[in-house]
Every structure is written in structure tokens, then in C-alpha cells.
Enzyme design. Sequence first.
Site, PDB file in Angstrom:
ATOM      1  N   MET A 124      -9.102   7.019   9.542  1.00 44.35           N
ATOM      2  CA  MET A 124      -9.545   7.554   8.243  1.00 44.35           C
ATOM      3  C   MET A 124     -10.575   8.664   8.438  1.00 44.35           C
ATOM      4  O   MET A 124     -11.489   8.809   7.614  1.00 44.35           O
ATOM      5  CB  MET A 124     -10.163   6.437   7.366  1.00 44.35           C
ATOM      6  CG  MET A 124      -9.265   5.259   7.159  1.00 44.35           C
ATOM      7  SD  MET A 124     -10.128   3.877   6.361  1.00 44.35           S
ATOM      8  CE  MET A 124     -11.149   3.277   7.688  1.00 44.35           C
ATOM      9  N   ASP A 140       0.838  -1.205   0.000  1.00 43.27           N
ATOM     10  CA  ASP A 140       0.000   0.000   0.000  1.00 43.27           C
ATOM     11  C   ASP A 140       0.867   1.247   0.000  1.00 43.27           C
ATOM     12  O   ASP A 140       2.048   1.203   0.318  1.00 43.27           O
ATOM     13  CB  ASP A 140      -0.898   0.014   1.243  1.00 43.27           C
ATOM     14  CG  ASP A 140      -2.017  -0.996   1.127  1.00 43.27           C
ATOM     15  OD1 ASP A 140      -2.438  -1.270  -0.001  1.00 43.27           O
ATOM     16  OD2 ASP A 140      -2.447  -1.514   2.171  1.00 43.27           O
ATOM     17  N   LYS A 179      -3.664   3.688  -3.363  1.00 43.18           N
ATOM     18  CA  LYS A 179      -3.923   4.952  -4.051  1.00 43.18           C
ATOM     19  C   LYS A 179      -2.689   5.842  -3.951  1.00 43.18           C
ATOM     20  O   LYS A 179      -2.047   5.883  -2.921  1.00 43.18           O
ATOM     21  CB  LYS A 179      -5.075   5.695  -3.377  1.00 43.18           C
ATOM     22  CG  LYS A 179      -6.411   5.015  -3.464  1.00 43.18           C
ATOM     23  CD  LYS A 179      -7.483   5.968  -2.931  1.00 43.18           C
ATOM     24  CE  LYS A 179      -8.838   5.300  -2.869  1.00 43.18           C
ATOM     25  NZ  LYS A 179      -9.009   4.428  -1.728  1.00 43.18           N
TER      26      LYS A 179
HETATM   27  C1  LIG Z   1      -7.095   2.084   5.673  1.00 46.57           C
HETATM   28  S1  LIG Z   1      -6.761   2.434   7.350  1.00 46.57           S
HETATM   29  C2  LIG Z   1      -5.693   1.102   7.726  1.00 46.57           C
HETATM   30  C3  LIG Z   1      -5.484   0.868   9.196  1.00 46.57           C
HETATM   31  C4  LIG Z   1      -4.468  -0.210   9.486  1.00 46.57           C
HETATM   32  N1  LIG Z   1      -4.910  -1.484   8.992  1.00 46.57           N
HETATM   33  C5  LIG Z   1      -4.107  -0.301  10.955  1.00 46.57           C
HETATM   34  O1  LIG Z   1      -4.385  -1.324  11.601  1.00 46.57           O
HETATM   35  O2  LIG Z   1      -3.484   0.621  11.450  1.00 46.57           O
HETATM   36  C6  LIG Z   1      -5.682   3.818   7.225  1.00 46.57           C
HETATM   37  C7  LIG Z   1      -5.842   4.746   8.406  1.00 46.57           C
HETATM   38  O3  LIG Z   1      -5.091   4.271   9.502  1.00 46.57           O
HETATM   39  C8  LIG Z   1      -4.618   5.356  10.262  1.00 46.57           C
HETATM   40  N2  LIG Z   1      -3.154   5.304  10.304  1.00 46.57           N
HETATM   41  C9  LIG Z   1      -2.330   4.486   9.643  1.00 46.57           C
HETATM   42  N3  LIG Z   1      -1.046   4.696   9.995  1.00 46.57           N
HETATM   43  C10 LIG Z   1      -1.079   5.668  10.926  1.00 46.57           C
HETATM   44  C11 LIG Z   1      -0.087   6.322  11.706  1.00 46.57           C
HETATM   45  N4  LIG Z   1       1.215   6.004  11.612  1.00 46.57           N
HETATM   46  N5  LIG Z   1      -0.478   7.283  12.582  1.00 46.57           N
HETATM   47  C12 LIG Z   1      -1.775   7.600  12.717  1.00 46.57           C
HETATM   48  N6  LIG Z   1      -2.771   7.002  12.020  1.00 46.57           N
HETATM   49  C13 LIG Z   1      -2.424   6.059  11.132  1.00 46.57           C
HETATM   50  C14 LIG Z   1      -5.135   6.627   9.608  1.00 46.57           C
HETATM   51  O4  LIG Z   1      -6.375   6.944  10.217  1.00 46.57           O
HETATM   52  C15 LIG Z   1      -5.328   6.150   8.185  1.00 46.57           C
HETATM   53  O5  LIG Z   1      -6.266   6.967   7.513  1.00 46.57           O
END
Ligand SMILES: C[S@@+](CC[C@H](N)C(=O)[O-])C[C@H]1O[C@@H](n2cnc3c(N)ncnc32)[C@H](O)[C@@H]1O
Length: 283
Positions: A190, A53, A75
Site C-alpha cells: 500500500m 474486496d 472501495k
Molecule cells: C490492503 S493490502 C492487503 C494485503 C493482502 N492481505 C496480502 O496479504 O497480500 C493491499 C496491498 O497489497 C498489495 N498487493 C495486493 N495484491 C497485489 C499483487 N497482486 N501484486 C502486488 N501487490 C499486491 C498492494 O501493496 C496493495 O496496496
Amino acid sequence: MSRTTSAIEPSALGIEPARPGHVYLLGGGPGDPGLLTMRAAALLQTADLVAYDRLSPAEVLALVPADAERICVGKTVGRPGWDQDDIGQLLVNEARLGKAVVRLKGGDPFVFGRGGEEAIACREAGVPVTVVSGVTSAVAAPAAAGIPVTHRGVATGVAFVTGHEDPSKPESQMDWDALARFPGTLVFLMGVGNVGRIAGMLIANGRGPDTPAALVRWGTTSEQEVLAADLVSIADEVRRTGFASPAAIVVGDVVSLRDVIGDVAPLAGDPAPAEPLLSTLSL
Ligand SMILES: C[S@@+](CC[C@H](N)C(=O)[O-])C[C@H]1O[C@@H](n2cnc3c(N)ncnc32)[C@H](O)[C@@H]1O
């Protein structure tokens, strides 16, 4: 005193190379490469093909062998990502060619990662699939900012909630009344673009406007940024500061613990302040 290193074999820890004809749904963790699991690292190092991703950290991708195929299925700015069915088909087709296929996802593959859909696609095609859990940003990003998602006497539960409902759904599936009354911490992923609606719906359904809230952006990484405010003003603060995704939105009294604990991630800045602040904390 000198120390000796452990002689435990990797196989005793369940760590093994990726197998041909197999799909691995890997959680890549929240961003800090040190939070990748040992099993995930071993599988990435032995994969024939890695589908990843946009948020996959470069340090994690660097584990992939130079002669392995890498396909970005996420994306990118100005370009839509792959269709979900096409990703499932890619995994199945490549495994059927006898490749060891790794699907690398941010955080945990089964937390808002559509990993369930990819596991089902493999199962339906009769392709063997293994899920390797990862450290989810829903826990690790708040933690890195000094916010424990549960805390004795403050929050006895935590709910992970999407901040971005599928726009193709005719009606909201969110039970705002239940979320507002939830007796614990709410973590929205998200949701940065929707923070005004999230805060507004929680307040309209009975959550106190003075409830502490925070956004943690790029949690656990050297880019980590934190924005904290009460629920009624958090959206204005996001607009005023131009705070952008990716971020986890945390709502609940645990956010106040940040005043005591401070930034605690290895990559995210200085250690917590040394002053004895505990006695000054009011929750
Ligand atoms: C499609 S979701 C995937 C979540 C992922 N599977 C998880 O368990 O963290 C993507 C969202 O995860 C959050 N996210 C991912 N990495 C992050 C980080 N390092 N710090 C804060 N939020 C994060 C954000 O809200 C982002 O929009």
C-alpha cells in the site's frame, strides 16, 4: 508409463464444506487463481454469502455458487468502502441467520487485511470463526518477479511494512531508524503513492542510496509489471513511468537476484532467460 490419480479423500486434507452459522476469513491469494488454497476453494463453493474486496480476482469469485449472495465491501473508484465496524456487523448478523458466511480477502487475511479486527468482532459476538491463511502478495509478488524475499548470504530476514499509515494518527508510528538499519529485505504494501517519502526516510536514516529497489504491480497475474531502480531514484522512476498501485515495494539486495532469475510466475510472462548468468551477478 501410465499414472494413477491419488485416492485421498478431501476430508483427509482438512477440506470440508462451509458450515451454517459460521464465518470463514479466507485468504484469496495474490491474484493468480492457481494460488488459492484447496480449503479456500471448497469453502467458496459451498458458501451462502461471500463478502469480498475490490481486488478479489474474478476467477476466484466464479467459484461462488450462482444462488449465493455476493457483497462487495471494498472501495471502488469514486465510492468509499464499507466502514470496518459495519463489515464486522454484517458477518455476525448473517452468520446468526444461519448462513455459511465467507469473508474473502486478498492475499492473507492477517497481513494488512484487517482480518484480525473481523475475527475479534466474531469472537466478541460469540459467532464461530475460522481463518484460512492465503498466499500473501508480500512474498508472492516479489517471487513472481524473480525476487526471493530471503536468500542465503544476501538477506537473512524480511520485514513487511505498511506504506500507508492511517492518516488519522497524530504522529507517525514508523520507526524509520530501525527500518533503515533492518538487516534484511523490506517489503512495503500500500505504498505506491508514498514511495518518495519511504525512500527518502530510509536514506535519511542511513540506508544506502544505491540499495536496489523494485515495485511489482499486479504480481502473479497476467498484468504483472516490474519497475526496478536504486533507492535514490525509484520515486522519480515511478513518477516518470506513471507506475500505479496495487504494487509491493521491495527494498534490499535481493532485488538484484531478479537479473538472474527473471519473471517466473506461470501467468506473468516468459520463463527466465536460459543464459548462465550466475557468474555475472555481483551483490
Ligand atoms: C490492503 S493490502 C492487503 C494485503 C493482502 N492481505 C496480502 O496479504 O497480500 C493491499 C496491498 O497489497 C498489495 N498487493 C495486493 N495484491 C497485489 C499483487 N497482486 N501484486 C502486488 N501487490 C499486491 C498492494 O501493496 C496493495 O496496496
